[in-house]
Enzyme design. Structure first.
Site, PDB file in Angstrom:
ATOM      1  N   SER A  59       0.803  -1.229   0.000  1.00 14.64           N
ATOM      2  CA  SER A  59       0.000   0.000   0.000  1.00 14.64           C
ATOM      3  C   SER A  59       0.833   1.275   0.000  1.00 14.64           C
ATOM      4  O   SER A  59       0.371   2.321  -0.427  1.00 14.64           O
ATOM      5  CB  SER A  59      -0.926   0.016   1.216  1.00 14.64           C
ATOM      6  OG  SER A  59      -0.180  -0.196   2.399  1.00 14.64           O
TER       7      SER A  59
ATOM      8  N   ASP B 172      -4.220   7.875   7.437  1.00 13.55           N
ATOM      9  CA  ASP B 172      -5.077   6.954   8.193  1.00 13.55           C
ATOM     10  C   ASP B 172      -4.226   6.215   9.221  1.00 13.55           C
ATOM     11  O   ASP B 172      -3.086   6.621   9.481  1.00 13.55           O
ATOM     12  CB  ASP B 172      -5.870   6.028   7.249  1.00 13.55           C
ATOM     13  CG  ASP B 172      -5.014   4.959   6.587  1.00 13.55           C
ATOM     14  OD1 ASP B 172      -3.842   4.768   6.977  1.00 13.55           O
ATOM     15  OD2 ASP B 172      -5.528   4.288   5.658  1.00 13.55           O
TER      16      ASP B 172
ATOM     17  N   HIS C 159      -1.154   4.642   7.017  1.00 15.38           N
ATOM     18  CA  HIS C 159      -0.548   5.210   5.815  1.00 15.38           C
ATOM     19  C   HIS C 159      -0.314   6.706   5.921  1.00 15.38           C
ATOM     20  O   HIS C 159      -0.941   7.385   6.724  1.00 15.38           O
ATOM     21  CB  HIS C 159      -1.443   4.889   4.613  1.00 15.38           C
ATOM     22  CG  HIS C 159      -1.746   3.435   4.486  1.00 15.38           C
ATOM     23  ND1 HIS C 159      -2.934   2.882   4.941  1.00 15.38           N
ATOM     24  CD2 HIS C 159      -1.006   2.419   3.998  1.00 15.38           C
ATOM     25  CE1 HIS C 159      -2.917   1.580   4.715  1.00 15.38           C
ATOM     26  NE2 HIS C 159      -1.758   1.266   4.150  1.00 15.38           N
TER      27      HIS C 159
END
Ligand SMILES: *[C@@H]1O[C@H](CO)[C@@H](O)[C@H](O)[C@H]1NC(C)=O
Ligand SMILES: *[C@@H]1O[C@H](CO)[C@@H](O)[C@H](O)[C@H]1NC(C)=O
Ligand SMILES: *[C@@H]1O[C@H](CO)[C@@H](O)[C@H](O)[C@H]1NC(C)=O
Ligand SMILES: *[C@@H]1O[C@H](CO)[C@@H](O)[C@H](O)[C@H]1NC(C)=O
Length: 383
Positions: free
Chosen positions: A44, A341, A344
């Protein structure tokens, strides 16, 4: 007579072209500078939306609000309010934004600049979130497809030069350790009681994917190691009030440090074995710990809590309200935050890490930085 003269002329021109090429190889200055492409692998941290196109869970997708709200003004699938690290690297390298490999518009035309294979949730091990993410080996097999197409289109010689000049960046490992430690997954391959063995498997698999890419013609590699996993907001929610020193002492952070020690050893080994192999390694663990500890020094105000989410440190991973928990908070000034978040980074923090990878002549990036890797063209005349 005329045709013979033409033929002689042709031979002469041909000869001149060949001699110029040979001189070039010796002086390495006169071939026009070619734009090196960028190929992106990992999780990610690097995914620009591949998971939008696979059958997965909303936990492994970020294609809803408020993701993407600042830079793109719509959710792209990136786990950020804006861009992720490779977007900045592409910009620094004067390349366009690179599409996710699975994006319908990704095709031969834009492979000339590179493409992004990264998939949120993925790991170096096949077993890490198997079925909900594209593991690193599969990403490498997609790259082989691209390389095949390029060889067909450009011819073997030019494709070889193109692939040797390209830069390959990889961010992977966080999910291998995170999943093994934070879920009681029966698919965990190795008893996590033997952390060094587990780390060796992860490192071994990263090494084998680098060698696969090398076999296809890749020479220049940029890597990130793994962060202090227990210090991410998603882990700290379980220990509200603990200090940065404490979360670094916990198990997953300790394994991340074993990884941090093993990765450069593996890369040095490859450099010894593989002709022409060059790498740039950025110490994400060190760089992230530093910016979490001293956010003000780097233009941030909050280094530990997330902008988007709920609970302590906004660590409940509820950002967007689609992962079970509907209610979440969103900060006002996203640029104050290192974390967007619970796991991340913000656009601004991604830029910070991309800068370290690109120019880092400090102790966080070695032995080369990405800017240098992009500039190397010693393989121009290698065929
Ligand atoms: C996606 O996954 C779900 C649940 O595993 C399954 O029921 C569905 O058939 C899958 N869809 C496709 C297109 O593969
Ligand atoms: C893992 O299993 C242990 C014991 O069965 C349990 O106490 C713990 O809550 C579980 N952790 C997770 C993340 O499911
Ligand atoms: C890669 O990981 C698998 C488990 O997914 C393991 O069986 C294999 O030995 C590893 N390969 C290397 C080269 O370490
Ligand atoms: C820790 O928990 C308390 C009480 O729930 C809360 O007021 C505080 O903001 C939390 N600290 C952090 C850093 O999230």
């Amino acid at each position: 007579m005329g045709s013979i003269r033409f033929f002689m002329y042709f031979i002469l021109v041909f000869h001149v072209i060949i001699s110029i090429q040979i001189t070039c190889c010796q002086s390495r200055i006169c071939l026009p500078e070619k734009q090196a492409a960028l190929f992106i692998f990992g999780d990610s941290q690097f995914d620009a939306g591949n998971n939008n196109y696979i059958n997965t869970t909303t936990s492994a997708q970020a294609n809803y609000d408020p993701y993407g709200e600042t830079y793109f003004k719509y959710p792209t699938g990136r786990y950020s309010d804006g861009r992720v690290i490779p977007d900045f690297i592409a910009e620094f390298a004067k390349l366009p934004l690179l599409l996710p490999y699975l994006h319908p518009a990704s095709s031969l035309d834009n492979y000339i600049f590179g493409v992004n294979f990264a998939s949120a949730g993925s790991g170096a091990l096949l077993e890490t979130r198997q079925g909900t993410a594209i593991d690193l080996k599969t990403q490498a097999s997609y790259f082989k497809q691209v390389s095949k197409v390029l060889k067909k289109k450009l011819g073997d010689g030019e494709a070889k030069e193109f692939l040797a000049n390209a830069v390959y960046i990889i961010a992977v490992g966080d999910n291998d350790y995170g999943v093994a430690l934070f879920s009681n997954s029966s698919t965990t391959v190795v008893n996590i009681q033997h952390p060094q063995e587990f780390v060796n498997l992860v490192i071994g698999n990263i090494s084998s994917v680098i060698q696969d890419i090398y076999e296809e013609g890749g020479r220049k590699f940029g890597l990130l190691n793994v962060g202090p996993i227990n210090c991410y907001p998603i882990a700290r929610i379980f220990m509200n009030g603990s200090s940065l020193d404490e979360c670094q002492k916990q198990e997953a952070s300790a394994i991340a440090r074993l990884h941090r020690r093993a990765l450069p050893i593996m890369l040095q080994e490859l450099q010894k074995q593989l002709e022409g192999f060059k790498y740039s390694l950025t110490d994400y663990y060190g760089a992230l710990t530093e910016v979490m500890r001293y956010p003000y020094k780097y233009g941030f105000k909050e280094g530990e809590a997330a902008c988007c989410g709920g609970g302590s440190y906004r660590g409940d991973f509820s950002c967007g309200g689609k992962r079970g928990i509907k209610k979440y908070e969103l900060c006002e000034n996203v640029n104050d935050f290192v974390y967007f978040d619970s796991v991340h980074h913000t656009d601004k923090a991604a830029q910070h890490f991309a800068n370290l990878m690109w120019t880092g002549h400090n102790h966080f990036t070695r032995p080369y930085n990405l800017k240098q890797l992009f500039q190397f063209s010693s393989l121009h005349c290698a065929y």
